[in-house]
Write a protein that holds these residues in place. Structure first.
Motif, PDB file in Angstrom:
ATOM      1  N   GLY A 184       1.126  -1.182   0.309  1.00 61.20           N
ATOM      2  CA  GLY A 184       0.461   0.167   0.165  1.00 61.20           C
ATOM      3  C   GLY A 184       0.447   1.373  -0.325  1.00 61.20           C
ATOM      4  N   TRP A 185       2.205   1.018  -0.119  1.00 57.99           N
ATOM      5  CA  TRP A 185       3.179   2.551   0.342  1.00 57.99           C
ATOM      6  C   TRP A 185       2.942   3.035  -1.702  1.00 57.99           C
ATOM      7  CZ3 TRP A 185       3.665   5.182   4.539  1.00 57.99           C
ATOM      8  CH2 TRP A 185       3.862   4.912   5.194  1.00 57.99           C
ATOM      9  N   VAL A 186       2.974   4.247  -1.509  1.00 59.53           N
ATOM     10  CA  VAL A 186       3.277   4.938  -2.161  1.00 59.53           C
ATOM     11  C   VAL A 186       4.209   6.012  -2.207  1.00 59.53           C
ATOM     12  CG1 VAL A 186       2.365   6.732  -4.423  1.00 59.53           C
ATOM     13  CG2 VAL A 186       0.728   4.479  -3.521  1.00 59.53           C
ATOM     14  N   THR A 187       5.534   6.077  -3.482  1.00 58.06           N
ATOM     15  CA  THR A 187       6.230   6.375  -2.949  1.00 58.06           C
ATOM     16  C   THR A 187       6.579   7.530  -3.965  1.00 58.06           C
ATOM     17  OG1 THR A 187       7.318   4.987  -1.295  1.00 58.06           O
ATOM     18  CG2 THR A 187       9.178   6.725  -2.577  1.00 58.06           C
ATOM     19  N   GLN A 188       7.638   8.719  -3.889  1.00 55.56           N
ATOM     20  CA  GLN A 188       7.603   9.741  -4.725  1.00 55.56           C
ATOM     21  C   GLN A 188       9.129  10.185  -4.399  1.00 55.56           C
ATOM     22  OE1 GLN A 188       5.991  13.933  -4.858  1.00 55.56           O
ATOM     23  NE2 GLN A 188       6.688  14.526  -6.742  1.00 55.56           N
ATOM     24  N   TYR A 189       9.512   9.960  -6.317  1.00 51.65           N
ATOM     25  CA  TYR A 189      11.459  10.057  -5.784  1.00 51.65           C
ATOM     26  C   TYR A 189      12.261  11.079  -6.723  1.00 51.65           C
ATOM     27  CZ  TYR A 189      16.261   8.160  -5.988  1.00 51.65           C
ATOM     28  OH  TYR A 189      17.550   8.767  -5.788  1.00 51.65           O
ATOM     29  N   ASP A 190      12.405  12.019  -6.711  1.00 53.69           N
ATOM     30  CA  ASP A 190      13.229  12.602  -7.363  1.00 53.69           C
ATOM     31  C   ASP A 190      14.453  12.528  -8.281  1.00 53.69           C
ATOM     32  OD1 ASP A 190      13.646  14.837  -8.642  1.00 53.69           O
ATOM     33  OD2 ASP A 190      14.318  16.324  -6.806  1.00 53.69           O
ATOM     34  N   LEU A 191      14.342  12.174  -9.007  1.00 50.44           N
ATOM     35  CA  LEU A 191      15.890  11.733  -9.848  1.00 50.44           C
ATOM     36  C   LEU A 191      16.701  13.050  -9.945  1.00 50.44           C
ATOM     37  CD1 LEU A 191      13.310   9.830 -12.879  1.00 50.44           C
ATOM     38  CD2 LEU A 191      15.222   8.579 -10.854  1.00 50.44           C
ATOM     39  N   TYR A 192      15.953  13.999 -10.125  1.00 53.49           N
ATOM     40  CA  TYR A 192      17.169  15.304  -9.606  1.00 53.49           C
ATOM     41  C   TYR A 192      18.255  15.071  -9.023  1.00 53.49           C
ATOM     42  CZ  TYR A 192      14.942  17.569 -14.237  1.00 53.49           C
ATOM     43  OH  TYR A 192      14.146  17.534 -15.477  1.00 53.49           O
ATOM     44  N   THR A 193      17.362  15.536  -7.766  1.00 51.00           N
ATOM     45  CA  THR A 193      18.164  15.399  -6.975  1.00 51.00           C
ATOM     46  C   THR A 193      18.341  13.894  -5.902  1.00 51.00           C
ATOM     47  OG1 THR A 193      16.142  15.728  -5.283  1.00 51.00           O
ATOM     48  CG2 THR A 193      17.927  17.808  -5.835  1.00 51.00           C
ATOM     49  N   LEU A 194      18.077  13.250  -6.219  1.00 50.22           N
ATOM     50  CA  LEU A 194      17.924  11.859  -5.706  1.00 50.22           C
ATOM     51  C   LEU A 194      17.943  11.046  -4.689  1.00 50.22           C
ATOM     52  CD1 LEU A 194      21.755  10.697  -7.086  1.00 50.22           C
ATOM     53  CD2 LEU A 194      19.267  10.744  -8.375  1.00 50.22           C
ATOM     54  N   GLN A 195      16.389  12.113  -3.946  1.00 51.10           N
ATOM     55  CA  GLN A 195      15.650  11.914  -3.091  1.00 51.10           C
ATOM     56  C   GLN A 195      14.762  11.030  -2.564  1.00 51.10           C
ATOM     57  OE1 GLN A 195      15.604  15.178  -0.215  1.00 51.10           O
ATOM     58  NE2 GLN A 195      15.956  16.708  -1.883  1.00 51.10           N
TER      59      GLN A 195
END
Length: 513
Positions: A184-195
């Protein structure tokens, strides 16, 4: 305090525990503090049958006995009698005594924001081409690697949630990637800042997520509870939850959610009722769809209250797997009973039956053009063949014999070849390469004899094919797409899928959408 005791003393304590203890008691003593009351998850994943359905019984036993490396999951082989470990494993595969529930309030309370989306830098912190990155999901130890698609070398590797769905989704500009875990976990990850930017738990068992083509929305589909959850794509703030049920009130699990970019809408496939849903996110749409309890009208301004009111296409069977034609006017769907149909989304009805039998894996099919015709091709989970369908006539053009039942078929606009595995059969270590011009197998490759080899994804230019050796430890192999020779190998922990940013955001015809 047990974790602070010497190993020998722990072993002694374990040996004093009676064999065949009540598994519910064992859970409360050894698992509840991390996996939560009623097995719904806390700092560790949910331990519900739906969450564990993809794990073999031997894998569950091995995890209890030996723990998981690089996590806080301890080993219990020295603490519990083996009969108790087997009883506990069996208990985890049964439904809880009290039905598990997850509410809108639970969803809202679970949200964590790690970085203010408004303050993220405008440029990448790395030198790689942000459009030629690869995101690799490693199921062996629940990590994700990010690769530079030009140098084919890792940029970073980070721990993910437990049991990610194999297919992450990207924002339209490719900057953000969105992951969904089975629990059930949804994660948003930033490929610019790698976080990580934000995380939220939308349910107890989630099928997958889709990202709208305007970059505003993320829609998550659940099997437990039977809901759709709409999130703001920038920070994952929950917007609305919709219970999934048909006109008669029968609830249904969500089979999958998709973005139909040319239509500015989400398509929702249902697992338990014969319906297909379309949910428009076009704020300028003004449409009236008469004749169904779920019909809706959208005005000039997007109304959240009316947003999750789907346009429903009634079907005569439940379709389990899907493929879109390139224009997204038609859905090609197959049932587990061996029937396949073409559904026109504009007129909301079946327009053709398809000559597809067995278990075609349409979700891993491809589209391509050859000789002025548009085709789709799909592997089959129950037999060694790839079936090619003419997208104009809806007729079968050819069944191409392969080495065994396959899961993935992949290609690229810049290559004349399509690659298919045979991972569901005895030739699981061999890939067949099909010439799209002749519709015949022209080459087979066995890069790692005896090891499951599948899931091809191409670099942005189509020059190299990246192939997964789905073992733990496993590998990510780089093969020349023209000569089929290996040029590089990267160690990985059961890489179940890898995804090129450019191919995904441009909706390459050779990969899944």
């Amino acid at each position: 305090m047990k974790a602070l005791l010497p190993l020998a003393l722990l072993a002694a304590l374990g040996s004093l525990q009676p064999a065949s203890a009540n598994p519910a008691t064992l859970y409360q003593q050894h698992c509840q503090s991390c996996h939560g009351d009623n097995r719904m998850g806390a700092m560790a994943p949910a331990l519900l049958p739906q969450s564990l359905e993809r794990l073999k019984p031997a894998e569950i036993l091995d995890t209890i006995r030996h723990g998981r490396s690089a996590t806080q999951m301890p080993a219990f082989a020295e603490r519990l009698a083996d009969v108790d470990i087997q009883a506990l494993a069996g208990y985890l595969k049964t439904a809880p005594e009290q039905p598990a529930r997850w509410s809108e309030a639970d969803t809202a309370a679970s949200r964590v924001v790690y970085a203010d989306p408004a303050r993220l830098p405008a440029k990448p912190v790395h030198r790689a081409d942000p459009q030629n990155l690869f995101v690799v999901v490693e199921a062996g130890d629940h990590h994700v690697s990010v690769l530079d698609g030009d140098t084919l070398s890792p940029i970073t590797r980070f721990q993910s949630r437990f049991a990610l769905h194999g297919g992450p989704k990207f924002s339209p500009d490719g900057r953000f990637v969105y992951f969904a875990s089975r629990d059930g976990w949804v994660t948003q990850y930033d490929l610019y800042t790698l976080q990580n930017v934000a995380e939220i738990r939308v349910g107890l068992n989630t099928r997958n997520v889709a990202v709208s083509s305007d970059g505003r929305w993320v829609l998550a589909g659940n099997t437990l509870p039977e809901t759709l959850v709409l999130l703001d794509a920038n920070g994952l703030k929950p917007v609305k939850t919709l219970a999934v049920r048909d006109a008669a009130g029968k609830t249904s699990r969500v089979s999958a959610v998709y973005d139909a970019a040319p239509r500015h809408s989400f398509i929702v496939a249902l697992k338990d009722v014969p319906e297909l849903w379309e949910i428009s996110y076009d704020p300028k749409a003004a449409r009236v769809y008469p004749g169904h309890v779920h019909d809706y009208k959208m005005g000039e301004a997007l109304s959240v209250d009316g947003f999750l009111n789907p346009r429903v296409t009634p079907l005569d069977l439940v379709l389990d797997d899907f493929f879109f034609d390139p224009a997204y006017r038609h859905v090609i769907g197959a049932s587990r009973e061996g029937r396949a149909q073409v559904i026109n989304l504009d007129i909301r009805r079946k327009v053709a039956e398809l000559p597809l039998d067995g278990m075609p894996h349409l979700g891993s099919g491809i589209a391509f053009e050859e000789g002025g015709h548009r085709y789709m091709a799909t592997p089959n989970l129950s037999s060694g063949r790839v079936t090619v369908i003419d997208l104009d006539s809806w007729q079968r053009v050819k069944d191409i014999p392969t080495l065994g039942p396959g899961f993935f078929l992949r290609s690229h606009e810049n290559t004349p070849y399509a690659w298919v595995d045979a991972m569901m059969g005895p030739k699981k270590d061999t890939l067949a390469i099909i010439d799209k011009r002749t519709l015949a197998v022209v080459k087979t490759v066995t890069p790692r004899p005896g090891k499951t080899t599948a899931h091809v994804e191409f670099t942005r230019d189509g020059r190299y094919a990246l192939v997964s050796v789905m073992e733990n430890p496993g590998e990510l192999l780089v093969l020349d797409a023209a000569t089929f020779r290996e040029v590089k190998s990267l160690p990985m922990a059961k890489p179940i899928g890898k995804y090129n940013v450019f191919n995904k955001v441009t909706r390459s015809e050779g990969t899944s959408h």
